[in-house]
Scaffold this motif. Structure first.
Motif, PDB file in Angstrom:
ATOM      1  N   GLN A  81       0.876  -1.386   0.053  1.00 52.95           N
ATOM      2  CA  GLN A  81       0.221   0.001   0.107  1.00 52.95           C
ATOM      3  C   GLN A  81       0.923   1.164  -0.098  1.00 52.95           C
ATOM      4  OE1 GLN A  81      -2.983  -1.746   3.095  1.00 52.95           O
ATOM      5  NE2 GLN A  81      -4.190   0.056   2.127  1.00 52.95           N
ATOM      6  N   PHE A  82       2.229   1.292  -0.297  1.00 51.17           N
ATOM      7  CA  PHE A  82       3.143   2.229  -0.264  1.00 51.17           C
ATOM      8  C   PHE A  82       3.589   2.566  -1.786  1.00 51.17           C
ATOM      9  CE2 PHE A  82       2.767   1.006   3.996  1.00 51.17           C
ATOM     10  CZ  PHE A  82       2.684   1.998   4.977  1.00 51.17           C
ATOM     11  N   ILE A  83       4.059   3.837  -1.984  1.00 48.94           N
ATOM     12  CA  ILE A  83       4.777   4.167  -3.048  1.00 48.94           C
ATOM     13  C   ILE A  83       5.585   5.405  -2.789  1.00 48.94           C
ATOM     14  CG2 ILE A  83       3.099   5.947  -4.055  1.00 48.94           C
ATOM     15  CD1 ILE A  83       4.036   4.895  -6.949  1.00 48.94           C
ATOM     16  N   PHE A  84       7.070   5.327  -2.907  1.00 56.58           N
ATOM     17  CA  PHE A  84       7.732   6.237  -2.633  1.00 56.58           C
ATOM     18  C   PHE A  84       8.473   7.278  -3.654  1.00 56.58           C
ATOM     19  CE2 PHE A  84       8.020   2.613  -0.004  1.00 56.58           C
ATOM     20  CZ  PHE A  84       8.094   3.212   1.589  1.00 56.58           C
ATOM     21  N   SER A  85       8.828   8.324  -3.275  1.00 55.66           N
ATOM     22  CA  SER A  85       8.982   9.496  -4.372  1.00 55.66           C
ATOM     23  C   SER A  85      10.080  10.396  -3.866  1.00 55.66           C
ATOM     24  CB  SER A  85       7.857  10.397  -4.815  1.00 55.66           C
ATOM     25  OG  SER A  85       7.336  10.966  -3.404  1.00 55.66           O
TER      26      SER A  85
END
Length: 361
Positions: A81-85
């Protein structure tokens, strides 16, 4: 070049300290323009950065596994459920690039973080801007602006530059009324500073609302702005759909290690938040003494109306060694946004502002 790029004004960061020193021959400049943490970074994060430097010849973990696991444990969500930027700006562009196109539109407030509008313009989408009501998002107005072509609604909570918040009851009702084809982004860059019992715990909404995206960052309270690392939380299917637009190694090795360590340094965060609240009180006292209108802030900045051109205030402060932010509140030309600094920095700029106001009498 895309035709729409001709009409876009790029994001303008605050003046750099070194440039101001050189321009005015100053030895010391206090920058209170970019909502950075004046108390620095967690000692644990600095230690982790130093340890990670020896491995910079190697690409970072593109999946951000350790950081993903740490945040999964912290927030009680599954790892998918995570996305990194690379900072929240990149996540804003990732969402816009994935969802918006010509013929679609996006809805947000008229006075809020400018990156939402820039990202939408790049994609050729229409931007619908709903006026704030006393510094707060007009959720009913936003609902009325949504149509079948709406792709994203941006909610900045606390809002930049006014610092005000939406409450859990009104936000939950809003989410229930938004059509399921519209992605609602809750930008919570200043989440750690909020001390209000009715601020929404949006993570609890993710199971009910698969069209909700929550954005958080390590740039503000965690003091890692120079490393550029942020993240999004959403339904696993939405995250999976976003992944193709994410650059393979967008979160650096040093940033990931520092973020993991920063999460564990509760004493540093508690100190920074407490001193920020004390700093806000310094500005409230000043504003009330001089009869200035201000917005109560739940972030680490304050927006003040000086009853005169904000540019004039900016130009008075700059040669005296203070950098603030002006022009962030479109339609409010007399406002200046000031980042909350240390007690001493706040005292120094407030004394300078008193001098300015006394000269105006």
């Amino acid at each position: 070049m895309k035709e729409q790029l001709r009409s876009i004004s790029p994001y303008q960061p605050g003046k750099p300290i070194e440039e101001v020193k050189k321009e005015f021959g100053l030895e010391k400049v206090i920058k209170l323009a970019s909502n950075e943490n004046p108390f620095g970074s967690s000692p644990k994060a600095i230690e982790a950065m130093n340890a990670a430097i020896k491995d910079v010849a190697v690409y970072p973990d593109g999946h951000a596994t350790e950081l993903r696991q740490a945040l999964s444990h912290l927030h009680g969500l599954s790892e998918d459920q995570f996305i990194f930027s690379n900072g929240l700006d990149e996540l804003i562009h990732m969402l816009s690039h994935s969802i918006l196109e010509k013929g679609s539109n996006t809805v947000t407030a008229d006075i809020t973080f400018s990156s939402y509008k820039i990202a939408a313009q790049i994609e050729g989408a229409e931007i619908k801007e709903v006026p704030l009501i006393k510094g707060r998002f007009d959720l009913q107005g936003i609902l009325e602006a949504i149509d079948e072509n709406t792709g994203i609604v941006w909610i900045c909570n606390p809002n930049n530059p006014t610092g005000d918040i939406l409450y859990k009851d009104e936000f939950e009702i809003f989410l229930e009324k938004v059509p399921p084809h519209v992605v609602v982004v809750s930008d919570e860059a200043y989440y750690e500073y909020v001390a209000h019992k009715d601020y929404p715990d949006t993570i609890k909404y993710l199971e009910r609302f698969p069209n909700l995206v929550i954005m958080r960052t390590f740039s503000k309270a965690y003091g890692l702005a120079g490393l550029r690392i942020g993240y999004g939380m959403a339904d696993a299917n939405l995250i999976k759909a976003l992944e193709p637009v994410r650059q393979p190694f967008n979160a650096s090795r040093i940033a990931q290690k520092a973020a993991i360590a920063a999460l564990d340094d509760h004493a540093f965060i508690d100190m920074a938040v407490q001193k920020t609240h004390e700093g806000l009180d310094q500005y409230y006292t000043f504003c009330e003494e001089y009869g200035l209108h201000y917005f109560q802030s739940y972030a680490n900045f304050i927006l003040i109306d000086f009853n005169t051109s904000g540019e004039e205030v900016f130009n008075y402060l700059l040669p005296r060694g203070f950098i603030v932010r002006v022009g962030v509140a479109k339609g409010m030309p007399n406002t200046v946004r000031i980042t909350i600094g240390s007690k001493e920095e706040n005292e120094a700029i407030i004394n300078c502002l008193k001098g300015f106001l006394d000269e105006q009498k």
